[in-house]
Write a protein that holds these residues in place. Structure first.
Motif, PDB file in Angstrom:
ATOM      1  N   VAL A  98       0.858  -1.185   0.000  1.00  0.00           N
ATOM      2  CA  VAL A  98       0.000   0.000   0.000  1.00  0.00           C
ATOM      3  C   VAL A  98       0.894   1.235   0.000  1.00  0.00           C
ATOM      4  CG1 VAL A  98      -1.724   1.313   1.294  1.00  0.00           C
ATOM      5  CG2 VAL A  98      -1.858  -1.189   1.203  1.00  0.00           C
ATOM      6  N   GLU A  99       0.657   2.122  -0.959  1.00  0.00           N
ATOM      7  CA  GLU A  99       1.457   3.342  -1.077  1.00  0.00           C
ATOM      8  C   GLU A  99       0.624   4.538  -0.634  1.00  0.00           C
ATOM      9  OE1 GLU A  99       4.441   4.210  -4.408  1.00  0.00           O
ATOM     10  OE2 GLU A  99       2.690   5.412  -4.980  1.00  0.00           O
ATOM     11  N   ILE A 100       1.229   5.375   0.209  1.00  0.00           N
ATOM     12  CA  ILE A 100       0.559   6.581   0.689  1.00  0.00           C
ATOM     13  C   ILE A 100       0.822   7.707  -0.309  1.00  0.00           C
ATOM     14  CG2 ILE A 100       0.303   8.199   2.600  1.00  0.00           C
ATOM     15  CD1 ILE A 100      -0.455   5.267   3.211  1.00  0.00           C
ATOM     16  N   ASP A 109       5.747  13.481  10.875  1.00  0.00           N
ATOM     17  CA  ASP A 109       4.422  12.855  10.793  1.00  0.00           C
ATOM     18  C   ASP A 109       4.567  11.351  11.035  1.00  0.00           C
ATOM     19  OD1 ASP A 109       3.333  15.275  10.108  1.00  0.00           O
ATOM     20  OD2 ASP A 109       2.859  14.745   8.029  1.00  0.00           O
ATOM     21  N   THR A 110       3.609  10.764  11.734  1.00  0.00           N
ATOM     22  CA  THR A 110       3.575   9.307  11.874  1.00  0.00           C
ATOM     23  C   THR A 110       2.331   8.786  11.162  1.00  0.00           C
ATOM     24  OG1 THR A 110       2.491   9.490  14.043  1.00  0.00           O
ATOM     25  CG2 THR A 110       4.884   9.247  14.012  1.00  0.00           C
ATOM     26  N   VAL A 111       2.519   7.694  10.413  1.00  0.00           N
ATOM     27  CA  VAL A 111       1.468   7.187   9.531  1.00  0.00           C
ATOM     28  C   VAL A 111       1.258   5.707   9.815  1.00  0.00           C
ATOM     29  CG1 VAL A 111       0.721   6.923   7.133  1.00  0.00           C
ATOM     30  CG2 VAL A 111       2.186   8.859   7.781  1.00  0.00           C
ATOM     31  N   ILE A 126       3.768   1.459  12.567  1.00  0.00           N
ATOM     32  CA  ILE A 126       3.779   2.916  12.396  1.00  0.00           C
ATOM     33  C   ILE A 126       5.088   3.326  11.733  1.00  0.00           C
ATOM     34  CG2 ILE A 126       3.818   5.131  13.605  1.00  0.00           C
ATOM     35  CD1 ILE A 126       2.039   3.881  15.740  1.00  0.00           C
ATOM     36  N   GLN A 127       4.981   4.157  10.695  1.00  0.00           N
ATOM     37  CA  GLN A 127       6.165   4.704  10.040  1.00  0.00           C
ATOM     38  C   GLN A 127       6.210   6.213  10.261  1.00  0.00           C
ATOM     39  OE1 GLN A 127       7.201   3.500   6.060  1.00  0.00           O
ATOM     40  NE2 GLN A 127       6.006   1.609   6.188  1.00  0.00           N
ATOM     41  N   ILE A 134       9.533  11.295  -0.428  1.00  0.00           N
ATOM     42  CA  ILE A 134       9.515   9.850  -0.687  1.00  0.00           C
ATOM     43  C   ILE A 134       8.234   9.251  -0.109  1.00  0.00           C
ATOM     44  CG2 ILE A 134      10.680   7.651  -0.294  1.00  0.00           C
ATOM     45  CD1 ILE A 134      13.290   9.176  -0.061  1.00  0.00           C
ATOM     46  N   PRO A 135       7.361   8.663  -0.943  1.00  0.00           N
ATOM     47  CA  PRO A 135       6.104   8.095  -0.433  1.00  0.00           C
ATOM     48  C   PRO A 135       6.370   6.923   0.513  1.00  0.00           C
ATOM     49  CG  PRO A 135       6.069   8.312  -2.835  1.00  0.00           C
ATOM     50  CD  PRO A 135       7.479   8.528  -2.407  1.00  0.00           C
ATOM     51  N   LEU A 136       5.576   6.833   1.562  1.00  0.00           N
ATOM     52  CA  LEU A 136       5.663   5.689   2.468  1.00  0.00           C
ATOM     53  C   LEU A 136       4.951   4.494   1.839  1.00  0.00           C
ATOM     54  CD1 LEU A 136       4.917   7.362   5.930  1.00  0.00           C
ATOM     55  CD2 LEU A 136       7.138   6.842   4.909  1.00  0.00           C
ATOM     56  N   VAL A 137       5.508   3.295   2.060  1.00  0.00           N
ATOM     57  CA  VAL A 137       4.943   2.061   1.516  1.00  0.00           C
ATOM     58  C   VAL A 137       4.805   1.052   2.656  1.00  0.00           C
ATOM     59  CG1 VAL A 137       5.254   0.151  -0.103  1.00  0.00           C
ATOM     60  CG2 VAL A 137       5.943   2.469  -0.766  1.00  0.00           C
ATOM     61  N   PHE A 138       3.650   0.397   2.737  1.00  0.00           N
ATOM     62  CA  PHE A 138       3.362  -0.570   3.793  1.00  0.00           C
ATOM     63  C   PHE A 138       3.074  -1.936   3.164  1.00  0.00           C
ATOM     64  CE2 PHE A 138       2.492   3.538   5.527  1.00  0.00           C
ATOM     65  CZ  PHE A 138       2.779   3.461   6.881  1.00  0.00           C
ATOM     66  N   LYS A 139       3.634  -2.986   3.777  1.00  0.00           N
ATOM     67  CA  LYS A 139       3.428  -4.345   3.257  1.00  0.00           C
ATOM     68  C   LYS A 139       2.174  -4.967   3.860  1.00  0.00           C
ATOM     69  CE  LYS A 139       5.898  -7.989   4.563  1.00  0.00           C
ATOM     70  NZ  LYS A 139       7.019  -8.950   4.701  1.00  0.00           N
TER      71      LYS A 139
END
Length: 310
Positions: A98-100, A109-111, A126-127, A134-139
């Motif tokens: 999932v890309e923010i 910021d924490t996401v 939490i990232q 740079i977009p955050l990416v979650f597995k």
């Protein structure tokens, strides 16, 4: 951009007395220095040309707290419009990501991402934003994606921004996971000791393989359907290691002569309870196998007695 009396040479710009950069002075007396990334607060600038320092001017830089928390994006998925995306799991297979999107992120910021699947809601780690560009990416585990084949998953994220630490919530993405037609139902545990997994499929010409997913993932031997169901003995070493832990079970289906493998929905066990046994003993086997072994031992005992009587 600023204007100085026309002269040749260069302009050194200082921010609160600290050199910020040097640029060329144009013939008409103008100069231009990009100054992105300045810290929040008041900045007093001066310009130096040929040793002569200009009068100071002041700029107050404030943080832009506006956020545009649109829907996240599931990588490899295609847009279906109106906050919806779709993906065929078998076209890529593996974990999902999932890309923010760009929302006006700031350092600190924490996401966190929330995945609402067929039967469970999972919150990601939490990232923290360290580079807004740079977009955050979650597995997302492949098993959670597999569990949603044929149904929709809902994905959203939250942003917490200091110093207020208020929670900001994004719009939700509806993800349709495609794959095979019809649901391949989750396996069941059908023994008192919780060491036997049963899978059901009402046709022959198929083989099946079970997966036990915990601290490690163990795959069973492949078995062929000869009736409506197959029983798999759950690996005893795996059971011993995962006792009392949340675990997952699923199985895969493959038709004879076809290389495509299809995956079932997930069985979740939040607290695995069973009778712990030594994997080197007969107790590791399912009841039918234990009975067969015991009958064999009894027959062998009778045969040995007869041999010694001769």
């Amino acid at each position: 951009m600023a204007r100085l009396p026309p002269t040749a040479g260069s302009v050194q710009v200082l921010d609160n007395g600290v050199p910020l950069g040097t640029v060329t002075l144009q013939a008409d007396g103008t100069w231009n220095l990009p100054a992105a990334g300045l810290a929040q607060g008041t900045h007093t600038f001066t310009a130096r040309v040929d040793g002569v320092i200009s009068n100071p001017w002041t700029v107050n830089i404030q943080q832009n707290n506006e956020m545009n928390l649109v829907e996240p994006h599931f990588k490899n998925a295609t847009s279906a419009g109106n906050g919806r995306e779709q993906i065929n799991y078998y076209a890529y297979e593996g974990d999902g990501y999932v890309e923010i999107p760009a929302y006006g992120a700031l350092n600190g910021d924490t996401v966190r991402v929330s995945w609402v699947g067929r039967s469970v809601t999972i919150d990601s780690e939490i990232q923290t934003v360290t580079n807004p560009a740079i977009p955050l990416v979650f597995k997302i585990s492949m098993y959670e994606v597999i569990d949603c084949i044929g149904v929709n998953a809902t994905i959203k994220y939250t942003v917490v921004r200091p110093p207020s630490n208020e929670v900001h919530r994004s719009l939700a993405l509806s993800l349709t996971v495609m794959g095979h037609s019809g649901a391949i139902t989750a396996p069941t545990i059908n023994s008192p000791d919780n060491n036997n997994l049963r899978v059901q499929f009402a046709t022959d010409y198929y083989s099946a393989q079970a997966r036990f997913i915990g601290l490690t993932t163990v795959e069973s031997p492949i078995k062929q359907f000869n009736g409506n169901y197959i029983n798999f003995t759950i690996d005893q070493t795996w059971l011993n290691a995962n006792r009392g832990r949340p675990v997952l079970f699923n199985w895969s289906l493959k038709r004879f002569g076809n290389s495509q493998i299809f995956y079932s929905q997930i069985l979740r066990v939040n607290d695995l309870k069973y009778k712990e046994v030594d994997p080197g003993t007969i107790e590791q086997f399912d009841p039918a196998t234990r009975d067969a072994i015991q009958r064999f031992i009894a027959s062998a005992y009778v045969l040995i007695k007869l041999l010694f009587k001769r």
